[in-house]
Design an enzyme around this catalytic site. Structure first.
Site, PDB file in Angstrom:
ATOM      1  N   GLY A 157      45.329  38.875  41.462  1.00  0.00           N
ATOM      2  CA  GLY A 157      46.267  38.112  42.289  1.00  0.00           C
ATOM      3  C   GLY A 157      47.428  37.492  41.523  1.00  0.00           C
ATOM      4  O   GLY A 157      48.562  37.458  42.006  1.00  0.00           O
ATOM      5  N   HIS A 158      47.152  37.014  40.306  1.00  0.00           N
ATOM      6  CA  HIS A 158      48.200  36.214  39.641  1.00  0.00           C
ATOM      7  C   HIS A 158      49.355  37.036  39.112  1.00  0.00           C
ATOM      8  O   HIS A 158      50.320  36.479  38.606  1.00  0.00           O
ATOM      9  CB  HIS A 158      47.594  35.299  38.568  1.00  0.00           C
ATOM     10  CG  HIS A 158      47.179  35.970  37.296  1.00  0.00           C
ATOM     11  ND1 HIS A 158      47.927  35.896  36.167  1.00  0.00           N
ATOM     12  CD2 HIS A 158      46.084  36.704  36.985  1.00  0.00           C
ATOM     13  CE1 HIS A 158      47.314  36.551  35.184  1.00  0.00           C
ATOM     14  NE2 HIS A 158      46.191  37.053  35.669  1.00  0.00           N
ATOM     15  N   ASN A 181      50.562  47.713  30.469  1.00  0.00           N
ATOM     16  CA  ASN A 181      51.129  46.360  30.557  1.00  0.00           C
ATOM     17  C   ASN A 181      52.153  46.062  29.460  1.00  0.00           C
ATOM     18  O   ASN A 181      52.923  45.133  29.580  1.00  0.00           O
ATOM     19  CB  ASN A 181      50.013  45.310  30.522  1.00  0.00           C
ATOM     20  CG  ASN A 181      49.030  45.518  29.399  1.00  0.00           C
ATOM     21  OD1 ASN A 181      48.578  46.633  29.153  1.00  0.00           O
ATOM     22  ND2 ASN A 181      48.677  44.463  28.714  1.00  0.00           N
ATOM     23  N   GLN A 231      48.676  46.226  36.682  1.00  0.00           N
ATOM     24  CA  GLN A 231      50.129  46.175  36.467  1.00  0.00           C
ATOM     25  C   GLN A 231      50.900  47.097  37.412  1.00  0.00           C
ATOM     26  O   GLN A 231      52.134  47.131  37.374  1.00  0.00           O
ATOM     27  CB  GLN A 231      50.473  46.527  35.018  1.00  0.00           C
ATOM     28  CG  GLN A 231      49.984  45.510  34.006  1.00  0.00           C
ATOM     29  CD  GLN A 231      50.727  44.177  34.066  1.00  0.00           C
ATOM     30  OE1 GLN A 231      51.789  44.056  34.671  1.00  0.00           O
ATOM     31  NE2 GLN A 231      50.159  43.166  33.439  1.00  0.00           N
ATOM     32  N   CYS A 270      48.059  38.672  26.410  1.00  0.00           N
ATOM     33  CA  CYS A 270      46.640  38.636  26.046  1.00  0.00           C
ATOM     34  C   CYS A 270      46.429  38.856  24.562  1.00  0.00           C
ATOM     35  O   CYS A 270      45.395  38.511  24.023  1.00  0.00           O
ATOM     36  CB  CYS A 270      45.861  39.713  26.790  1.00  0.00           C
ATOM     37  SG  CYS A 270      46.353  39.861  28.469  1.00  0.00           S
ATOM     38  N   THR A 301      29.846  31.329  46.646  1.00  0.00           N
ATOM     39  CA  THR A 301      30.707  30.938  47.762  1.00  0.00           C
ATOM     40  C   THR A 301      32.125  31.418  47.503  1.00  0.00           C
ATOM     41  O   THR A 301      32.665  31.232  46.413  1.00  0.00           O
ATOM     42  CB  THR A 301      30.671  29.412  47.958  1.00  0.00           C
ATOM     43  OG1 THR A 301      29.311  29.044  48.187  1.00  0.00           O
ATOM     44  CG2 THR A 301      31.524  28.967  49.140  1.00  0.00           C
TER      45      THR A 301
HETATM   46  N1  PLP Z   1      44.498  44.932  33.199  1.00  0.00           N
HETATM   47  C1  PLP Z   1      45.783  44.860  32.856  1.00  0.00           C
HETATM   48  C2  PLP Z   1      46.560  46.134  32.701  1.00  0.00           C
HETATM   49  C3  PLP Z   1      46.396  43.630  32.658  1.00  0.00           C
HETATM   50  O1  PLP Z   1      47.679  43.571  32.297  1.00  0.00           O
HETATM   51  C4  PLP Z   1      45.628  42.457  32.829  1.00  0.00           C
HETATM   52  C5  PLP Z   1      46.221  41.128  32.584  1.00  0.00           C
HETATM   53  O2  PLP Z   1      47.208  40.991  31.910  1.00  0.00           O
HETATM   54  C6  PLP Z   1      44.278  42.584  33.196  1.00  0.00           C
HETATM   55  C7  PLP Z   1      43.747  43.833  33.367  1.00  0.00           C
HETATM   56  C8  PLP Z   1      43.414  41.381  33.384  1.00  0.00           C
HETATM   57  O3  PLP Z   1      43.732  40.709  34.562  1.00  0.00           O
HETATM   58  P1  PLP Z   1      43.313  39.162  34.750  1.00  0.00           P
HETATM   59  O4  PLP Z   1      44.294  38.368  33.954  1.00  0.00           O
HETATM   60  O5  PLP Z   1      43.445  38.920  36.209  1.00  0.00           O
HETATM   61  O6  PLP Z   1      41.935  39.030  34.270  1.00  0.00           O
END
Ligand code: PLP
Length: 374
Positions: free
Chosen positions: A198-199, A147, A177, A321, A235
């Site tokens: 999804g996002h 990422n 990613q 993150c 649900t």
């Molecule tokens: N794995 C990777 C490589 C990511 O870049 C991310 C989010 O940035 C995640 C996992 C986590 O995904 P989520 O934000 O849907 O929890």
């Protein structure tokens, strides 16, 4: 606005938002209800699962909805490890926190974890993976695309070696990613479990999926009404699930042209950097076009981010993150402090334009002029 932070999150596609709104206000039944509304909701659930499965090159029965990529990875890793009471887990230093934190917890429970180190280009070699396998390896977890650097990991070669050397071990891929950036082919990769979110593809936040290879029965983390074939009770978040299905259908239709478009944007950025900021350095080899990590040594990334924000240009320092903490990925690659401290991640979506790239380049020039003078 010039939004260039699509690896952090994406705007919801208009058609996906409309689907969610319709499901929230009209087709709002509970898929477990026996009346007409419930039956219609179950039908929407089925159609959405089929759309996500198609995007994953999987069977609908292999797709389980979760709340996000992080939950998918937790479900995958904890259920895969805990089916054996002890053993060795192989992963890398450049994984997302979701994987790293699960591995940390599993290590506290007595599992032994090996973290592979990347080289200075951000790559993990299939040879290093093979050399780290042990007779007691029970699980390997690799990300498909990093990422922060856009580096691709050799999942196909690793999957093959894992299954040859440790046939009982399970293989998890964090494809968050890579989803709609590269084709996902879990069966070709000998993958047992694969996380997506999804996002990152134009669906709302709060929806993810776990691919579970046919025949495998992971243990749930959530117990209750037995939804998702007993793997994830609760649900179903039908508005999000339906929007996820819509986003998958939309992105699937334009996949090839999107890839060409994003590659063009990356080239425009790299050409612009060479011409206008030749001292900027690109971190990692960036195997996929949608992520570019670059450093402007001497210009602290948080300050550059603020300057760019003043021009309505949005990027990340490292990953979203890491919340301003130094990037564990760039550190693992052995980059010097000046590069780590000044790293910026640009992440494109097909909706970006040359104007966005131009706004970024011009913002970077201004930030550099300001900060290098000071
Ligand atoms: N794995 C990777 C490589 C990511 O870049 C991310 C989010 O940035 C995640 C996992 C986590 O995904 P989520 O934000 O849907 O929890």
């Amino acid at each position: 606005m010039h939004y260039l932070d699509h690896s952090a999150t994406t705007p919801v596609l208009r058609e996906a938002a409309e689907t969610a709104c319709r499901v929230m206000t009209e087709d709002f039944g509970n898929p477990s209800s026996q009346h007409r509304l419930g039956i219609e909701a179950a039908h929407i659930l089925k159609g959405s699962r089929a759309a996500v499965a198609e995007a994953l090159h999987a069977q609908p029965g292999e797709v389980f909805f979760t709340s996000c990529g992080t939950e998918s990875t937790n479900l995958a890793l904890f259920s895969a490890a805990r089916r054996r009471r002890k053993g060795h887990i192989l992963t890398t230093e450049i994984e997302h926190a979701a994987t790293l934190q699960c591995c940390k917890k599993l290590a506290q429970e007595g599992f032994e974890v090996t973290y592979l180190k990347p080289d200075e280009t951000g790559h993990i070699s299939a040879e290093a993976f093979a050399a780290a396998l042990r007779d007691d390896t029970i699980l390997a977890s690799l990300m498909l695309v990093n990422n922060e650097t856009g580096v691709l990991l050799p999942v196909e070669a690793c999957g093959r070696t894992l299954k040859r050397r440790c046939p009982e071990a399970l293989f998890h891929i964090d494809a968050v990613q890579g989803f709609f950036r590269v084709p996902l082919t879990p069966s070709k990769w000998q993958c047992d479990l694969m996380s997506v979110s999804g996002h990152k593809i134009g669906a709302p936040k709060g929806i993810g999926a776990l691919y579970v290879k046919k025949g495998l029965r992971p243990a749930p983390l959530l117990y209750g009404g037995g939804q998702e074939n007993g793997l994830r009770s609760g649900t179903e978040a039908l508005p999000n699930i339906a929007a996820f299905g819509t986003a998958c259908r939309a992105r699937g239709k334009t996949f090839a042209e999107d890839a060409v478009r994003v590659a063009g944007l990356r080239e425009a950025l790299l050409d612009g950097l060479r011409e206008r900021l030749p001292w900027a350095v690109v971190n990692g080899s960036g195997d996929v076009p949608h992520v570019v990590s670059l450093s402007l040594p001497g210009c602290k990334s948080e300050v550059v981010l603020r300057v760019l924000e003043g021009y309505e240009v949005y990027v990340s320092a490292g990953s979203a993150c890491s919340k301003g903490r130094e990037s564990h990925v760039l550190q693992a690659m052995g980059l010097d402090k000046a590069r780590v401290d000044s790293a910026i991640r640009v992440s494109f979506a097909p909706s970006n334009t040359r104007e966005d790239v131009e706004a970024l380049l011009s913002g970077l020039e201004k930030a550099a002029a300001m900060l290098r003078r000071g």
